[in-house]
Write a protein that holds these residues in place. Sequence first.
Motif, mmCIF file in Angstrom:
data_model
loop_
_atom_site.group_PDB
_atom_site.id
_atom_site.type_symbol
_atom_site.label_atom_id
_atom_site.label_comp_id
_atom_site.label_asym_id
_atom_site.label_seq_id
_atom_site.Cartn_x
_atom_site.Cartn_y
_atom_site.Cartn_z
ATOM 1 N N GLN A 123 -44.182 -87.309 63.605
ATOM 2 C CA GLN A 123 -42.647 -86.883 64.110
ATOM 3 C C GLN A 123 -41.897 -88.356 64.191
ATOM 4 O O GLN A 123 -40.886 -88.218 63.785
ATOM 5 C CB GLN A 123 -42.538 -85.960 65.162
ATOM 6 N N GLY A 124 -42.468 -89.275 64.991
ATOM 7 C CA GLY A 124 -41.690 -90.518 64.918
ATOM 8 C C GLY A 124 -41.701 -91.085 63.812
ATOM 9 O O GLY A 124 -40.810 -91.780 63.464
ATOM 10 N N ALA A 125 -42.775 -90.966 62.831
ATOM 11 C CA ALA A 125 -42.868 -91.786 61.650
ATOM 12 C C ALA A 125 -41.676 -91.060 60.756
ATOM 13 O O ALA A 125 -40.868 -92.052 60.179
ATOM 14 C CB ALA A 125 -44.022 -91.815 61.155
ATOM 15 N N GLN A 126 -41.374 -89.944 60.801
ATOM 16 C CA GLN A 126 -40.399 -89.118 60.022
ATOM 17 C C GLN A 126 -39.039 -89.545 60.616
ATOM 18 O O GLN A 126 -38.174 -89.869 59.735
ATOM 19 C CB GLN A 126 -40.573 -87.738 60.251
ATOM 20 N N HIS A 127 -39.018 -89.653 61.871
ATOM 21 C CA HIS A 127 -37.395 -90.283 62.590
ATOM 22 C C HIS A 127 -37.259 -91.733 62.184
ATOM 23 O O HIS A 127 -36.042 -91.816 61.412
ATOM 24 C CB HIS A 127 -37.707 -90.102 63.926
ATOM 25 N N TYR A 128 -38.037 -92.764 62.073
ATOM 26 C CA TYR A 128 -37.797 -93.944 61.701
ATOM 27 C C TYR A 128 -37.927 -93.994 60.320
ATOM 28 O O TYR A 128 -36.901 -94.807 59.676
ATOM 29 C CB TYR A 128 -39.129 -94.970 62.214
ATOM 30 N N GLY A 129 -38.578 -93.354 59.451
ATOM 31 C CA GLY A 129 -38.563 -93.321 58.109
ATOM 32 C C GLY A 129 -36.925 -92.773 57.560
ATOM 33 O O GLY A 129 -36.430 -93.416 56.694
ATOM 34 N N SER A 130 -36.464 -91.590 58.006
ATOM 35 C CA SER A 130 -35.491 -91.288 57.648
ATOM 36 C C SER A 130 -34.218 -92.318 58.123
ATOM 37 O O SER A 130 -33.228 -92.222 57.412
ATOM 38 C CB SER A 130 -35.246 -89.858 58.235
ATOM 39 N N THR A 131 -34.555 -92.847 59.401
ATOM 40 C CA THR A 131 -33.344 -93.802 59.688
ATOM 41 C C THR A 131 -33.301 -95.092 58.648
ATOM 42 O O THR A 131 -32.446 -95.612 58.363
ATOM 43 C CB THR A 131 -33.568 -94.511 60.940
ATOM 44 N N ALA A 132 -34.496 -95.530 58.194
ATOM 45 C CA ALA A 132 -34.738 -96.450 57.201
ATOM 46 C C ALA A 132 -33.916 -96.075 55.801
ATOM 47 O O ALA A 132 -33.469 -97.087 55.027
ATOM 48 C CB ALA A 132 -36.101 -96.938 57.017
ATOM 49 N N ARG A 133 -34.286 -94.800 55.555
ATOM 50 C CA ARG A 133 -33.831 -94.516 54.218
ATOM 51 C C ARG A 133 -32.068 -94.374 54.308
ATOM 52 O O ARG A 133 -31.539 -94.835 53.424
ATOM 53 C CB ARG A 133 -34.180 -92.934 54.053
ATOM 54 N N CYS A 134 -31.717 -94.174 55.400
ATOM 55 C CA CYS A 134 -30.265 -93.908 55.403
ATOM 56 C C CYS A 134 -29.615 -95.179 55.425
ATOM 57 O O CYS A 134 -28.727 -95.623 54.837
ATOM 58 C CB CYS A 134 -29.948 -93.167 56.785
ATOM 59 N N LEU A 135 -30.369 -96.274 56.068
ATOM 60 C CA LEU A 135 -29.826 -97.774 55.914
ATOM 61 C C LEU A 135 -29.908 -98.183 54.786
ATOM 62 O O LEU A 135 -29.155 -98.949 54.534
ATOM 63 C CB LEU A 135 -30.655 -98.661 57.010
ATOM 64 N N ASN A 136 -31.039 -97.993 53.923
ATOM 65 C CA ASN A 136 -31.224 -98.419 52.680
ATOM 66 C C ASN A 136 -30.103 -97.997 51.813
ATOM 67 O O ASN A 136 -29.656 -98.671 50.824
ATOM 68 C CB ASN A 136 -32.457 -98.231 52.127
ATOM 69 N N ILE A 137 -29.808 -96.699 51.846
ATOM 70 C CA ILE A 137 -28.657 -95.835 51.103
ATOM 71 C C ILE A 137 -27.300 -96.695 51.384
ATOM 72 O O ILE A 137 -26.896 -97.078 50.329
ATOM 73 C CB ILE A 137 -28.773 -94.258 51.432
ATOM 74 N N ALA A 138 -27.102 -96.897 52.765
ATOM 75 C CA ALA A 138 -25.772 -97.572 52.875
ATOM 76 C C ALA A 138 -25.819 -99.040 52.416
ATOM 77 O O ALA A 138 -24.802 -99.318 52.044
ATOM 78 C CB ALA A 138 -25.681 -97.652 54.579
ATOM 79 N N ALA A 139 -26.849 -99.785 52.428
ATOM 80 C CA ALA A 139 -27.011 -101.260 51.999
ATOM 81 C C ALA A 139 -26.718 -101.077 50.386
ATOM 82 O O ALA A 139 -26.113 -102.098 49.696
ATOM 83 C CB ALA A 139 -28.107 -101.680 52.480
ATOM 84 N N THR A 140 -27.476 -100.255 49.873
ATOM 85 C CA THR A 140 -27.441 -100.062 48.432
ATOM 86 C C THR A 140 -25.821 -99.643 47.994
ATOM 87 O O THR A 140 -25.298 -100.309 46.927
ATOM 88 C CB THR A 140 -28.395 -99.035 47.843
ATOM 89 N N ILE A 141 -25.268 -98.811 48.750
ATOM 90 C CA ILE A 141 -23.696 -98.388 48.104
ATOM 91 C C ILE A 141 -22.776 -99.647 48.691
ATOM 92 O O ILE A 141 -22.125 -99.850 47.943
ATOM 93 C CB ILE A 141 -23.527 -97.056 49.072
ATOM 94 N N LEU A 142 -23.302 -100.170 49.540
ATOM 95 C CA LEU A 142 -22.393 -101.463 50.181
ATOM 96 C C LEU A 142 -22.358 -102.520 48.914
ATOM 97 O O LEU A 142 -21.336 -102.987 48.616
ATOM 98 C CB LEU A 142 -22.379 -101.654 51.435
ATOM 99 N N ILE A 143 -23.415 -102.750 48.627
ATOM 100 C CA ILE A 143 -23.554 -103.961 47.664
ATOM 101 C C ILE A 143 -23.231 -103.542 46.352
ATOM 102 O O ILE A 143 -22.456 -104.211 45.706
ATOM 103 C CB ILE A 143 -25.152 -104.392 47.622
ATOM 104 N N PHE A 144 -23.350 -102.229 45.919
ATOM 105 C CA PHE A 144 -23.041 -101.688 44.582
ATOM 106 C C PHE A 144 -21.479 -101.787 44.808
ATOM 107 O O PHE A 144 -20.800 -102.246 43.791
ATOM 108 C CB PHE A 144 -23.360 -100.185 44.415
ATOM 109 N N LEU A 145 -20.840 -101.370 45.728
ATOM 110 C CA LEU A 145 -19.430 -101.555 45.690
ATOM 111 C C LEU A 145 -18.819 -102.905 45.868
ATOM 112 O O LEU A 145 -17.943 -103.505 45.117
ATOM 113 C CB LEU A 145 -18.634 -100.933 47.091
ATOM 114 N N ILE A 146 -19.499 -103.920 46.600
ATOM 115 C CA ILE A 146 -19.066 -105.439 46.577
ATOM 116 C C ILE A 146 -19.355 -105.889 45.194
ATOM 117 O O ILE A 146 -18.302 -106.426 44.454
ATOM 118 C CB ILE A 146 -19.869 -106.186 47.412
ATOM 119 N N VAL A 147 -20.343 -105.589 44.335
ATOM 120 C CA VAL A 147 -20.431 -106.145 42.978
ATOM 121 C C VAL A 147 -19.378 -105.461 42.086
ATOM 122 O O VAL A 147 -18.802 -106.254 41.076
ATOM 123 C CB VAL A 147 -21.981 -105.607 42.511
#
Length: 123
Positions: free
Chosen positions: A79-103
């Motif tokens: 359960q803790g792994a799922q929580h941290y994994g989903s947070t990492a996924r959201c942060l990765n999505i945000a970073a990918t979208i932000l860098i895509f917009l910058i490019v």
Amino acid sequence: MNPQGYTSASAPLQGVPYGQPQGPGMVQHTTVNIIAEPPKDHIIWSIFSFVYMNPCCLGLAALIHSVKARDRKMVGDLQGAQHYGSTARCLNIAATILIFLIVLIVIIASSILSVLTRISFGR
């Protein structure tokens, strides 16, 4: 004597359909154990986000959460792994979208500046 050679003590039940309760008030329960897929930690995506696209340190935060998810998975806290994994996924999505917009903004801005410099030097 029984034609099959069984005694009355060892005779199989006859007349009772398979899987049906044998007496009043008896209920059969079937338990199915489903082995859940372990939660994903998105460590490769986090390393990529950290190395190549780290706007606002989102890649670093995603990498930290991915490592925590992997540690929780190794300990057995799914359960803790799922929580941290989903947070990492959201942060990765945000970073990918932000860098895509910058490019995208850099490409649009450079093409507009290129056109404007051709127009101004063309006169």
